[in-house]
Write an enzyme that holds these catalytic residues in place. Structure first.
Site, PDB file in Angstrom:
ATOM      1  N   GLU A  75      -3.111   9.199  -8.187  1.00 52.03           N
ATOM      2  CA  GLU A  75      -2.973   8.002  -7.356  1.00 52.03           C
ATOM      3  C   GLU A  75      -2.310   8.326  -6.021  1.00 52.03           C
ATOM      4  OE1 GLU A  75      -4.334   5.260  -7.611  1.00 52.03           O
ATOM      5  OE2 GLU A  75      -5.029   5.267  -9.676  1.00 52.03           O
ATOM      6  N   TYR A 107       0.763  -0.982  -4.522  1.00 47.75           N
ATOM      7  CA  TYR A 107      -0.506  -0.576  -5.124  1.00 47.75           C
ATOM      8  C   TYR A 107      -0.286   0.440  -6.249  1.00 47.75           C
ATOM      9  CZ  TYR A 107      -4.487   2.108  -6.282  1.00 47.75           C
ATOM     10  OH  TYR A 107      -5.419   2.753  -7.023  1.00 47.75           O
ATOM     11  N   ASP A 121      -6.464  -2.217  -3.864  1.00 54.06           N
ATOM     12  CA  ASP A 121      -6.726  -1.238  -2.812  1.00 54.06           C
ATOM     13  C   ASP A 121      -7.850  -1.752  -1.920  1.00 54.06           C
ATOM     14  OD1 ASP A 121      -8.895  -1.025  -4.510  1.00 54.06           O
ATOM     15  OD2 ASP A 121      -9.214   1.065  -3.973  1.00 54.06           O
TER      16      ASP A 121
END
Length: 397
Positions: free
Chosen positions: A69, A152, A170
């Site tokens: 991520e 996020y 996102d």
DNA sequence: AATCCGTGGGT
DNA sequence: TACCCAAGGAT
């Protein structure tokens, strides 16, 4: 294999003890209830096999999820792939990464961009290994306290790695949701509303799969340009599709033009062939990376005489032909080069590095361009016959 | 809240 | 060529 079943009917999903749908509000309610089941069914058939993704039924490794991520922030899957593999091979656990030298991490990150991510990655690994007993926090709130983890990523790790009901949003999900609800408010003002709507869609279970399915959908079907609505599992619920405006969403507020900046680089050689490199400040642009010394980068252009006054050492400066151009997110820059010789490895701020050892340095792409340009020019220049044909540019990095 | 952070690929 | 855009975060 093609799925030829008709899309889910709105009416069939209405609770039996409710009146049939008549209003837009009812249609919207159907959308919020039916999106996740339809999308998860699609995901189970079309799920992409990405290196950091656990196989169905397997428990995801939080370290893998987190590392991927961070790397995927503003970075494409294709670009991340090799970096992810190298990091995992070299640092198989968060403890191993925490024990690494920051320089090694920055060097491994070289070329991936947004280098603050690498510094925060290292800080985060140290925090997890040191203050959290080697385990990542399992909640959004806990994850949010760690360096480099924002809203996020906290939601993504909580949902994907730990199965929490969290809603990462996102750029892909912003686009899917904006279209699904035909939200015409331009970004970035629409972000809070998009997050709210995405939250409405999130199912009680499989929130991690749902998030990944939304991102897969955005990457493969609900693309920025030329969305493949005919193949989309959500087409029956998509307000933008119904209104014929899917491709125009999401709207964006106009962004201001990028300024052009200029700088002059000092290519300083000593007799053994080494060139002077120095480390940039830890904070800000290209923080902590190596560079060839240069003037300030400013919007006003530099004269040679003004540049020489800013040189870190006295020398007989010679201009190299051509310029190095590069674009950053928020400005463009062109660099011209001055070469100078010093009699020995003078004691200057920085380190002397021979060109064959540049690969061992954390050089951002801009500085790789500088090196390639300088080495090519210096190879051509001395006593070279006048150029008559086209010159082939060779990569030397 | 707007700006600052890279880079590479697609169109 | 000149844009757009990508699994954003920090300040």
């Amino acid at each position: 294999m093609r799925d030829t079943r008709p899309g889910p009917s709105l009416a069939s999903a209405m609770p039996r003890d409710h009146a049939p749908s008549r209003s837009a509000a009812d249609a919207g309610d159907a959308r919020t209830r039916q999106t996740a089941p339809a999308l998860l069914a699609w995901y189970d058939r079309h799920r992409r096999d990405l290196p950091w993704r656990a196989r169905p039924g397997e428990r995801p490794d939080p370290y893998h999820v987190w590392l991927s991520e961070i790397m995927l922030q503003q970075t494409t899957v294709a670009t991340v792939g090799p970096y992810y593999a190298r990091f995992l091979q070299r640092w198989p656990t968060v403890a191993a990464l925490a024990a690494a030298d920051l320089d090694a991490v920055l060097h491994a990150w070289q070329g991936l961009g947004y280098y603050a991510r690498a510094r925060n990655l290292h800080r985060c690994a140290k925090a997890v290994a040191g203050e959290h007993g080697g385990r990542f926090p399992e909640t959004e709130e806990g994850l949010l306290t760690l360096p480099g983890i924002g809203g996020y990523t906290a939601a993504a790790v909580a949902a994907i790695a730990f199965g929490a009901k969290a809603t990462p949003v996102d750029g892909n999900i912003e686009r899917v949701v904006a279209r699904l609800f035909a939200l015409e408010t331009p970004l970035p003002a629409s972000k809070p509303e998009l997050r709210r709507l995405a939250g409405l869609l999130t199912p009680e279970t499989r929130a991690g799969d749902f998030a990944q399915a939304m991102m897969d959908l955005g990457a493969t079907l609900c693309r920025p340009k030329a969305p493949l609505c005919l193949a989309c599992p959500l087409t029956a619920f998509c307000a933008a599709r119904a209104a014929g405006i899917a491709e125009t969403l999401p709207r964006r507020s106009p962004k201001r033009a990028r300024p052009q900046k200029h700088g002059v680089v000092f290519w300083i050689r000593c007799p053994d062939g080494a060139v002077l490199l120095r480390r940039r400040a830890e904070e800000g642009l290209l923080g902590g990376l190596m560079e060839f010394p240069s003037t300030d980068w400013r919007e006003e252009s530099w004269s040679v005489s003004a540049a020489i006054k800013a040189a870190p050492v006295k020398a007989d400066w010679q201009a190299l032909p051509g310029v190095v151009e590069h674009g950053f997110t928020h400005f463009d820059i062109d660099l011209t080069l001055l070469t100078g010789e010093v009699p020995a490895r003078t004691k200057l701020e920085g380190v002397w590095v021979k060109p064959e050892d540049f690969a061992g340095q954390a050089l951002p792409t801009l500085m790789k361009k500088v090196a390639r340009h300088a080495l090519a020019a210096l190879q051509d220049a001395p006593a070279a016959p006048p150029e008559t044909g086209r010159r082939k540019k060779k990569a030397s990095s």
